[in-house]
Write a protein that holds these residues in place. Structure first.
Motif, PDB file in Angstrom:
ATOM      1  N   CYS A 258       0.809  -1.212   0.000  1.00  0.00           N
ATOM      2  CA  CYS A 258       0.000   0.000   0.000  1.00  0.00           C
ATOM      3  C   CYS A 258       0.845   1.265   0.000  1.00  0.00           C
ATOM      4  CB  CYS A 258      -0.935   0.024   1.217  1.00  0.00           C
ATOM      5  SG  CYS A 258      -2.139  -1.298   1.181  1.00  0.00           S
ATOM      6  N   ALA A 259       2.138   1.109  -0.095  1.00  0.00           N
ATOM      7  CA  ALA A 259       3.014   2.283  -0.106  1.00  0.00           C
ATOM      8  C   ALA A 259       2.754   3.098  -1.356  1.00  0.00           C
ATOM      9  CB  ALA A 259       4.471   1.849  -0.037  1.00  0.00           C
ATOM     10  N   ALA A 260       2.992   4.363  -1.260  1.00  0.00           N
ATOM     11  CA  ALA A 260       2.731   5.256  -2.383  1.00  0.00           C
ATOM     12  C   ALA A 260       3.884   5.180  -3.387  1.00  0.00           C
ATOM     13  CB  ALA A 260       2.536   6.680  -1.890  1.00  0.00           C
ATOM     14  N   VAL A 261       3.925   4.102  -4.151  1.00  0.00           N
ATOM     15  CA  VAL A 261       4.950   3.921  -5.167  1.00  0.00           C
ATOM     16  C   VAL A 261       4.255   3.977  -6.515  1.00  0.00           C
ATOM     17  CG1 VAL A 261       6.673   2.338  -6.104  1.00  0.00           C
ATOM     18  CG2 VAL A 261       6.335   2.491  -3.634  1.00  0.00           C
ATOM     19  N   ALA A 262       4.771   4.785  -7.414  1.00  0.00           N
ATOM     20  CA  ALA A 262       4.155   4.910  -8.739  1.00  0.00           C
ATOM     21  C   ALA A 262       4.300   3.603  -9.499  1.00  0.00           C
ATOM     22  CB  ALA A 262       4.821   6.037  -9.510  1.00  0.00           C
ATOM     23  N   PRO A 263       3.227   3.118 -10.139  1.00  0.00           N
ATOM     24  CA  PRO A 263       3.316   1.888 -10.914  1.00  0.00           C
ATOM     25  C   PRO A 263       4.198   2.088 -12.151  1.00  0.00           C
ATOM     26  CG  PRO A 263       1.192   2.927 -11.272  1.00  0.00           C
ATOM     27  CD  PRO A 263       1.913   3.723 -10.206  1.00  0.00           C
ATOM     28  N   ASN A 264       4.821   1.023 -12.587  1.00  0.00           N
ATOM     29  CA  ASN A 264       5.652   1.067 -13.783  1.00  0.00           C
ATOM     30  C   ASN A 264       4.731   0.980 -15.001  1.00  0.00           C
ATOM     31  OD1 ASN A 264       7.428   0.814 -15.847  1.00  0.00           O
ATOM     32  ND2 ASN A 264       8.364  -1.094 -15.127  1.00  0.00           N
ATOM     33  N   THR A 265       4.566   2.064 -15.704  1.00  0.00           N
ATOM     34  CA  THR A 265       3.668   2.098 -16.860  1.00  0.00           C
ATOM     35  C   THR A 265       4.429   2.173 -18.171  1.00  0.00           C
ATOM     36  OG1 THR A 265       3.471   4.483 -16.683  1.00  0.00           O
ATOM     37  CG2 THR A 265       1.770   3.170 -15.573  1.00  0.00           C
ATOM     38  N   ALA A 266       5.742   1.996 -18.124  1.00  0.00           N
ATOM     39  CA  ALA A 266       6.551   2.117 -19.337  1.00  0.00           C
ATOM     40  C   ALA A 266       6.162   1.081 -20.387  1.00  0.00           C
ATOM     41  CB  ALA A 266       8.030   1.977 -18.989  1.00  0.00           C
ATOM     42  N   ALA A 267       5.770  -0.121 -19.963  1.00  0.00           N
ATOM     43  CA  ALA A 267       5.444  -1.187 -20.913  1.00  0.00           C
ATOM     44  C   ALA A 267       4.004  -1.117 -21.390  1.00  0.00           C
ATOM     45  CB  ALA A 267       5.713  -2.545 -20.285  1.00  0.00           C
ATOM     46  N   VAL A 268       3.181  -0.277 -20.798  1.00  0.00           N
ATOM     47  CA  VAL A 268       1.772  -0.181 -21.157  1.00  0.00           C
ATOM     48  C   VAL A 268       1.607   0.902 -22.215  1.00  0.00           C
ATOM     49  CG1 VAL A 268      -0.559   0.271 -20.300  1.00  0.00           C
ATOM     50  CG2 VAL A 268       1.104  -0.888 -18.843  1.00  0.00           C
ATOM     51  N   PRO A 269       1.131   0.528 -23.426  1.00  0.00           N
ATOM     52  CA  PRO A 269       0.968   1.549 -24.469  1.00  0.00           C
ATOM     53  C   PRO A 269      -0.134   2.539 -24.101  1.00  0.00           C
ATOM     54  CG  PRO A 269       0.048  -0.548 -25.188  1.00  0.00           C
ATOM     55  CD  PRO A 269       0.721  -0.787 -23.859  1.00  0.00           C
ATOM     56  N   ALA A 270       0.032   3.756 -24.535  1.00  0.00           N
ATOM     57  CA  ALA A 270      -0.981   4.780 -24.289  1.00  0.00           C
ATOM     58  C   ALA A 270      -2.250   4.423 -25.038  1.00  0.00           C
ATOM     59  CB  ALA A 270      -0.466   6.139 -24.750  1.00  0.00           C
ATOM     60  N   ARG A 271      -3.403   4.591 -24.385  1.00  0.00           N
ATOM     61  CA  ARG A 271      -4.692   4.283 -25.009  1.00  0.00           C
ATOM     62  C   ARG A 271      -5.141   5.482 -25.831  1.00  0.00           C
ATOM     63  NH1 ARG A 271      -8.148   0.752 -21.497  1.00  0.00           N
ATOM     64  NH2 ARG A 271      -9.838   1.657 -22.655  1.00  0.00           N
ATOM     65  N   THR A 272      -5.378   5.246 -27.108  1.00  0.00           N
ATOM     66  CA  THR A 272      -5.860   6.324 -27.962  1.00  0.00           C
ATOM     67  C   THR A 272      -7.344   6.134 -28.283  1.00  0.00           C
ATOM     68  OG1 THR A 272      -5.138   5.093 -29.904  1.00  0.00           O
ATOM     69  CG2 THR A 272      -3.618   6.734 -29.024  1.00  0.00           C
ATOM     70  N   ASP A 273      -7.868   4.959 -27.962  1.00  0.00           N
ATOM     71  CA  ASP A 273      -9.285   4.662 -28.179  1.00  0.00           C
ATOM     72  C   ASP A 273     -10.152   5.371 -27.147  1.00  0.00           C
ATOM     73  OD1 ASP A 273      -9.239   2.942 -30.279  1.00  0.00           O
ATOM     74  OD2 ASP A 273      -9.715   1.146 -29.148  1.00  0.00           O
ATOM     75  N   THR A 274     -11.416   5.511 -27.509  1.00  0.00           N
ATOM     76  CA  THR A 274     -12.385   5.938 -26.511  1.00  0.00           C
ATOM     77  C   THR A 274     -12.751   4.716 -25.677  1.00  0.00           C
ATOM     78  OG1 THR A 274     -14.222   5.430 -27.990  1.00  0.00           O
ATOM     79  CG2 THR A 274     -13.388   7.692 -28.041  1.00  0.00           C
ATOM     80  N   GLN A 275     -13.256   4.950 -24.502  1.00  0.00           N
ATOM     81  CA  GLN A 275     -13.721   3.844 -23.675  1.00  0.00           C
ATOM     82  C   GLN A 275     -14.896   3.173 -24.387  1.00  0.00           C
ATOM     83  OE1 GLN A 275     -12.478   2.556 -20.720  1.00  0.00           O
ATOM     84  NE2 GLN A 275     -10.780   3.835 -21.370  1.00  0.00           N
ATOM     85  N   PRO A 276     -15.053   1.851 -24.230  1.00  0.00           N
ATOM     86  CA  PRO A 276     -16.155   1.174 -24.913  1.00  0.00           C
ATOM     87  C   PRO A 276     -17.513   1.686 -24.436  1.00  0.00           C
ATOM     88  CG  PRO A 276     -14.857  -0.382 -23.589  1.00  0.00           C
ATOM     89  CD  PRO A 276     -14.224   0.952 -23.459  1.00  0.00           C
ATOM     90  N   SER A 277     -18.400   1.901 -25.387  1.00  0.00           N
ATOM     91  CA  SER A 277     -19.763   2.341 -25.082  1.00  0.00           C
ATOM     92  C   SER A 277     -20.609   1.117 -24.722  1.00  0.00           C
ATOM     93  CB  SER A 277     -20.355   3.037 -26.307  1.00  0.00           C
ATOM     94  OG  SER A 277     -20.490   2.089 -27.375  1.00  0.00           O
ATOM     95  N   GLU A 278     -21.838   1.361 -24.309  1.00  0.00           N
ATOM     96  CA  GLU A 278     -22.760   0.244 -24.045  1.00  0.00           C
ATOM     97  C   GLU A 278     -22.987  -0.565 -25.318  1.00  0.00           C
ATOM     98  OE1 GLU A 278     -23.909  -1.234 -21.243  1.00  0.00           O
ATOM     99  OE2 GLU A 278     -22.509   0.187 -20.355  1.00  0.00           O
ATOM    100  N   GLN A 279     -23.037   0.101 -26.466  1.00  0.00           N
ATOM    101  CA  GLN A 279     -23.170  -0.575 -27.759  1.00  0.00           C
ATOM    102  C   GLN A 279     -22.004  -1.548 -27.956  1.00  0.00           C
ATOM    103  OE1 GLN A 279     -25.198  -0.894 -30.565  1.00  0.00           O
ATOM    104  NE2 GLN A 279     -23.584  -2.184 -31.367  1.00  0.00           N
ATOM    105  N   ASP A 280     -20.777  -1.074 -27.720  1.00  0.00           N
ATOM    106  CA  ASP A 280     -19.585  -1.911 -27.871  1.00  0.00           C
ATOM    107  C   ASP A 280     -19.635  -3.111 -26.926  1.00  0.00           C
ATOM    108  OD1 ASP A 280     -18.424  -0.041 -29.705  1.00  0.00           O
ATOM    109  OD2 ASP A 280     -17.577   1.111 -28.038  1.00  0.00           O
TER     110      ASP A 280
END
Length: 179
Positions: free
Chosen positions: A20-42
């Motif tokens: 629970c320590a305040a350590v920033a997660p390593n996000t270097a390997a996670v690609p940036a999301r350029t999509d919109t969040q899925p809608s109810e239709q999706d």
């Protein structure tokens, strides 16, 4: 003084040990999301197509074993292969987007599978073909709606690829029914 220092130190130690320590997660390997969040239709399309895939793989297996013609057996094999492949893509995409998928076909699809299991001979062939034609028409309509009205580009691209496959299945099923 000793008590006032021990308490914050103990809390910090406990936080570090429990993650629970305040350590920033390593996000270097996670690609940036350029999509919109899925809608109810999706989300609805993803759930519906997943249920259909589960159902059609089972129906295809039945056709491979119970079909009386080479054509019905071949269509069954095609459904198993193609819907297994499509469902792998659907489940991967759903996982990436955080969409919860059902674990089995719909109630109506399960009832249809029970009906097919109880059918045999030429009755099986006709029941299988008519049921799969109806299911593919419905899936194709839902997929066309997703392509035109969906909001998430990843889901829409998946629907576009599925649309082509569903149309090929429908054509093969209708051809088999005509024979």
């Amino acid at each position: 003084m000793r008590t006032s220092l021990t308490l914050p130190l103990a809390a910090a130690t406990l936080a570090a040990l429990t993650g629970c320590a305040a350590v920033a997660p390593n996000t270097a390997a996670v690609p940036a999301r350029t999509d919109t969040q899925p809608s109810e239709q999706d989300k609805t399309w993803m759930r519906t197509i997943h249920e259909g895939n589960l159902s059609e793989v089972q129906a295809g297996r039945l056709a491979m074993g119970k079909g009386t013609t080479k054509q019905v057996k071949a269509v069954g094999k095609m459904l198993v292969q193609d819907h297994t492949k499509l469902d792998t893509k659907v489940t991967q995409t759903a996982t990436q987007l955080g969409i919860q998928l059902p674990t089995s076909p719909s109630k109506a699809q399960r009832a249809e599978l029970v009906r097919l299991r109880g059918s045999s001979g030429q009755d099986f062939d006709q029941d299988f073909l008519s049921g799969m034609i109806k299911a593919h028409k419905e899936a194709l309509a839902a997929t066309k709606t997703e392509v035109s009205k969906g909001s998430n580009q990843t889901v829409k691209a998946l629907a576009g690829a599925a649309q082509q496959s569903l149309q090929q299945h429908l054509d093969a099923l209708e051809k088999a029914q005509e024979s």
